[in-house]
Design a protein around this motif. Sequence first.
Motif, PDB file in Angstrom:
ATOM      1  N   LEU A  30       0.836  -1.208   0.000  1.00  0.00           N
ATOM      2  CA  LEU A  30       0.000   0.000   0.000  1.00  0.00           C
ATOM      3  C   LEU A  30       0.865   1.251   0.000  1.00  0.00           C
ATOM      4  N   GLN A  31       1.903   1.277   0.832  1.00  0.00           N
ATOM      5  CA  GLN A  31       2.792   2.438   0.856  1.00  0.00           C
ATOM      6  C   GLN A  31       3.450   2.656  -0.503  1.00  0.00           C
ATOM      7  N   GLU A  32       3.881   1.569  -1.128  1.00  0.00           N
ATOM      8  CA  GLU A  32       4.507   1.684  -2.448  1.00  0.00           C
ATOM      9  C   GLU A  32       3.512   2.202  -3.487  1.00  0.00           C
ATOM     10  N   ALA A  33       2.277   1.720  -3.431  1.00  0.00           N
ATOM     11  CA  ALA A  33       1.254   2.167  -4.376  1.00  0.00           C
ATOM     12  C   ALA A  33       0.935   3.647  -4.169  1.00  0.00           C
ATOM     13  N   VAL A  34       0.859   4.062  -2.926  1.00  0.00           N
ATOM     14  CA  VAL A  34       0.596   5.466  -2.612  1.00  0.00           C
ATOM     15  C   VAL A  34       1.748   6.332  -3.113  1.00  0.00           C
ATOM     16  N   ALA A  35       2.974   5.919  -2.831  1.00  0.00           N
ATOM     17  CA  ALA A  35       4.142   6.682  -3.270  1.00  0.00           C
ATOM     18  C   ALA A  35       4.192   6.779  -4.794  1.00  0.00           C
ATOM     19  N   GLU A  36       3.862   5.707  -5.461  1.00  0.00           N
ATOM     20  CA  GLU A  36       3.862   5.709  -6.927  1.00  0.00           C
ATOM     21  C   GLU A  36       2.790   6.662  -7.472  1.00  0.00           C
ATOM     22  N   ALA A  37       1.597   6.602  -6.887  1.00  0.00           N
ATOM     23  CA  ALA A  37       0.524   7.497  -7.331  1.00  0.00           C
ATOM     24  C   ALA A  37       0.924   8.951  -7.126  1.00  0.00           C
ATOM     25  N   LEU A  38       1.532   9.245  -5.995  1.00  0.00           N
ATOM     26  CA  LEU A  38       1.964  10.610  -5.722  1.00  0.00           C
ATOM     27  C   LEU A  38       3.049  11.051  -6.705  1.00  0.00           C
ATOM     28  N   SER A  39       3.958  10.129  -7.038  1.00  0.00           N
ATOM     29  CA  SER A  39       5.024  10.485  -7.984  1.00  0.00           C
ATOM     30  C   SER A  39       4.471  10.733  -9.381  1.00  0.00           C
ATOM     31  N   HIS A  40       3.287  10.187  -9.656  1.00  0.00           N
ATOM     32  CA  HIS A  40       2.630  10.425 -10.947  1.00  0.00           C
ATOM     33  C   HIS A  40       1.765  11.677 -10.928  1.00  0.00           C
ATOM     34  N   GLY A  41       1.795  12.389  -9.799  1.00  0.00           N
ATOM     35  CA  GLY A  41       1.085  13.660  -9.713  1.00  0.00           C
ATOM     36  C   GLY A  41      -0.342  13.582  -9.211  1.00  0.00           C
ATOM     37  N   GLU A  42      -0.737  12.438  -8.681  1.00  0.00           N
ATOM     38  CA  GLU A  42      -2.110  12.341  -8.155  1.00  0.00           C
ATOM     39  C   GLU A  42      -2.280  13.265  -6.951  1.00  0.00           C
ATOM     40  N   ASP A  43      -3.479  13.764  -6.767  1.00  0.00           N
ATOM     41  CA  ASP A  43      -3.798  14.659  -5.664  1.00  0.00           C
ATOM     42  C   ASP A  43      -3.689  13.923  -4.333  1.00  0.00           C
TER      43      ASP A  43
END
Length: 74
Positions: A30-43
């Motif tokens: 979950l942490q990795e998925a969150v970090a990846e989404a954030l790195s892609h510019g997700e809000d």
Amino acid sequence: MTNDDLQKIRVAAADKEDVEFELDRAELVLQEAVAEALSHGEDVNVVAEVAELPLDDVVKLAAQDTSPDPVLPF
């Protein structure tokens, strides 16, 4: 206490350890998925809502993701 009782305890302890391992793994995924989404510019607010995490936790992950020279595990 019989050998059967001891065996039940051993099995229950092993099952508990397995569940704890799976929970740790799920938290890391979950942490990795969150970090990846954030790195892609997700809000950050949307990510927090979808991940069902407190906004503060997601903000901390976002700050870690942008910190220079992160130390990565082997």
